[in-house]
Design a protein around this motif. Structure first.
Motif, PDB file in Angstrom:
ATOM      1  N   LEU A 126       0.816  -1.218   0.000  1.00  0.00           N
ATOM      2  CA  LEU A 126       0.000   0.000   0.000  1.00  0.00           C
ATOM      3  C   LEU A 126       0.845   1.262   0.000  1.00  0.00           C
ATOM      4  O   LEU A 126       0.355   2.346  -0.336  1.00  0.00           O
ATOM      5  CB  LEU A 126      -0.937   0.004   1.211  1.00  0.00           C
TER       6      LEU A 126
ATOM      7  N   VAL B 170      -8.321  -0.723  -0.739  1.00  0.00           N
ATOM      8  CA  VAL B 170      -7.231  -1.491  -0.121  1.00  0.00           C
ATOM      9  C   VAL B 170      -7.316  -2.950  -0.545  1.00  0.00           C
ATOM     10  O   VAL B 170      -6.308  -3.579  -0.906  1.00  0.00           O
ATOM     11  CB  VAL B 170      -7.299  -1.367   1.418  1.00  0.00           C
TER      12      VAL B 170
ATOM     13  N   THR C  68      -6.186  -3.389  -4.137  1.00  0.00           N
ATOM     14  CA  THR C  68      -4.730  -3.252  -4.234  1.00  0.00           C
ATOM     15  C   THR C  68      -4.026  -4.540  -3.803  1.00  0.00           C
ATOM     16  O   THR C  68      -3.058  -4.980  -4.437  1.00  0.00           O
ATOM     17  CB  THR C  68      -4.243  -2.081  -3.362  1.00  0.00           C
TER      18      THR C  68
END
Length: 466
Positions: free
Chosen positions: A194, A265, A268
């Motif tokens: 991230l 998130v 990803t």
């Protein structure tokens, strides 16, 4: 943090000489939150706007949206304080006019008008991608159809629309939740990705996402949760606005940020490789993580979410135009037409005036619409922050209103950050927005200012002052 001091005084701005029409108060916190969340339209933002961020920011997309959400907390504080001081359907322009002067209010009105005219077609054009499992449509034609459907719904009673959009909102939250669960369940990389700051380059290799790219992307990241300001536009139709506006603004921002950021998130972490993540085809990722039936379900939920967003945005935008006509922003024949209310209590001419051009904008280049919107949102927030910095001068210091913590530090820091973000935007989009703002300034100088006793008289409904 709610200050209830002494009865408010009359605002310094001159009021219109005739009695302006008032919208009826028909919604509380629940209805206002449903409408406002639907305007943020978390799922359609996730599936339509976020893929473009993946394309330019790659693994830094979640970080950029998180930073944008933190900035929006400061923006929400400004909106909450100003919205309870000045509860008007005019939204930003009523607040800024009252606090920072009529020219500043006029300029923020023009910027807000740009935003409210451009954002609905930007979202609506994403419909075609998510109807693809059933029917293939041209994005512009599908977007125009959504805008016309939203315009018809916007002519109805506001309370009815709150329940319609509430049902659609449940579906889009379910779609976002499905994406989050599947993404986390099929994670290909750890949490460290991230902040790895990588995006797939044209040659197939990983390119580094620079800090300047993140700053540039913040204009779009601010746009991602921008719809929380709808609570301010609806303040004239909210019961007990001095309490409910702030609650709706802050709750909506928290909920929408979570609904958008958690799936980002998950995407990803769950994308099979950097190229797939940068491609941003969320529908294809969902199908790969599950099966085509789940992918189709999610796509249809997103399509409904986009229709939902269109309905709420048309409602919001028509209130802006209605309020501007009530406040004498235009030549008298135009003011008379735009301030008409229909049998359901909605400003029907203003609704048509924002919905039909919105359908036409679906045929404009999408990148241009994104760029101008990002600059306009940032500029609008900048002017609102300036107004918040001035919100406790003179008589306004003693007006009953919700008061933000850490004033004046919050608006002062926000002004500095937003000004810097503006300097990092593409020149073409700055020129487009600057040109429109310059034309609006000329209109002010040549038409509104010489008629300051009869034009641009920002009015606050009497019962809102009590």
């Amino acid at each position: 943090m709610t200050d209830t001091l002494r009865p408010p005084v009359e605002p310094a701005l001159p009021q219109a000489p005739d009695s302006p029409q008032k919208l009826k108060r028909s919604i509380g916190v629940v209805g206002g939150t449903l409408l406002t969340l639907s305007c943020v339209t978390p799922a359609s933002t996730l599936f339509v706007v976020v893929p473009d961020l993946f394309g330019s920011l790659g693994t830094a997309t979640a970080l950029t949206i998180a930073i944008g959400s933190l900035l929006c907390i400061a923006v929400a504080f400004c909106y909450s304080e100003l919205g309870t001081l000045i509860p008007s359907a005019g939204g930003e322009y009523a607040m800024v006019s009252t606090m920072a002067g009529r020219l500043a209010g006029w300029l923020v009105f023009v910027l807000s008008l740009l935003v409210v005219m451009i954002v609905p077609p930007v979202i609506a054009m994403g419909t075609a991608d998510y109807l693809a499992p059933i029917v293939h449509l041209d994005p512009s034609i599908a977007g125009a159809g959504v805008m016309l459907l939203a315009t018809l719904a916007g002519l109805l009673d506001l309370r009815a629309n709150a329940w319609i959009t509430g049902v659609f909102l449940v579906l889009e939250v379910i779609a976002a939740a499905v994406v989050a669960v599947l993404g986390f369940a099929h994670a290909e990389r750890g949490p460290g990705s991230l902040v790895s700051m990588e995006v797939a380059g044209a040659d197939g290799h990983a390119d580094t996402v620079t800090a300047l790219l993140v700053v540039s992307g913040l204009a779009i990241a601010l746009f991602v949760t921008q719809g929380f300001s709808t609570a301010v536009y609806l303040s004239e139709e909210m019961e007990n606005p001095r309490r409910n506006v702030a609650r709706t603004v802050l709750a909506t921002l928290a909920i929408s940020a979570a609904i958008i950021l958690v799936p980002v998130v998950a995407i990803t972490l769950g994308a099979s490789d950097l190229a797939e993540l940068t491609g941003g085809d969320i529908g294809a990722m969902v199908a790969a993580w599950s099966n085509s039936a789940v992918g189709t379900f999610v796509s249809l939920c997103v399509a409904l979410a986009i229709v939902n967003a269109g309905i709420v945005m048309v409602i919001q935008n028509s209130r802006v135009l209605f309020a501007s006509a009530r406040d004498k922003a235009w030549p008298e024949p135009v003011n008379h037409v735009f301030s008409k209310l229909g049998r359901f209590g909605s400003p029907w001419v203003a609704t048509l005036a924002v919905g039909v051009p919105g359908a036409a904008l679906c045929f404009v280049n999408l990148d241009t619409l994104y760029g101008v919107t990002g600059v306009s949102v940032t500029g609008m927030y900048l002017l609102v922050a300036i107004a918040a910095l001035l919100s406790r001068r003179g008589a306004h210091r003693h007006t009953p209103a919700w008061r933000m913590p850490l004033w004046p530090v919050v608006p002062a820091l926000l002004i500095a950050v937003l000004a810097y973000i503006l300097t990092q935007q593409e020149t073409a989009y700055l020129l487009w927005t600057g040109g429109i703002t310059a034309a609006a300034t000329l209109y002010w100088l040549l038409y509104l200012r010489p008629r300051r006793d009869t034009r641009w008289l920002v009015s606050i409904p009497e019962d809102a002052r009590a």
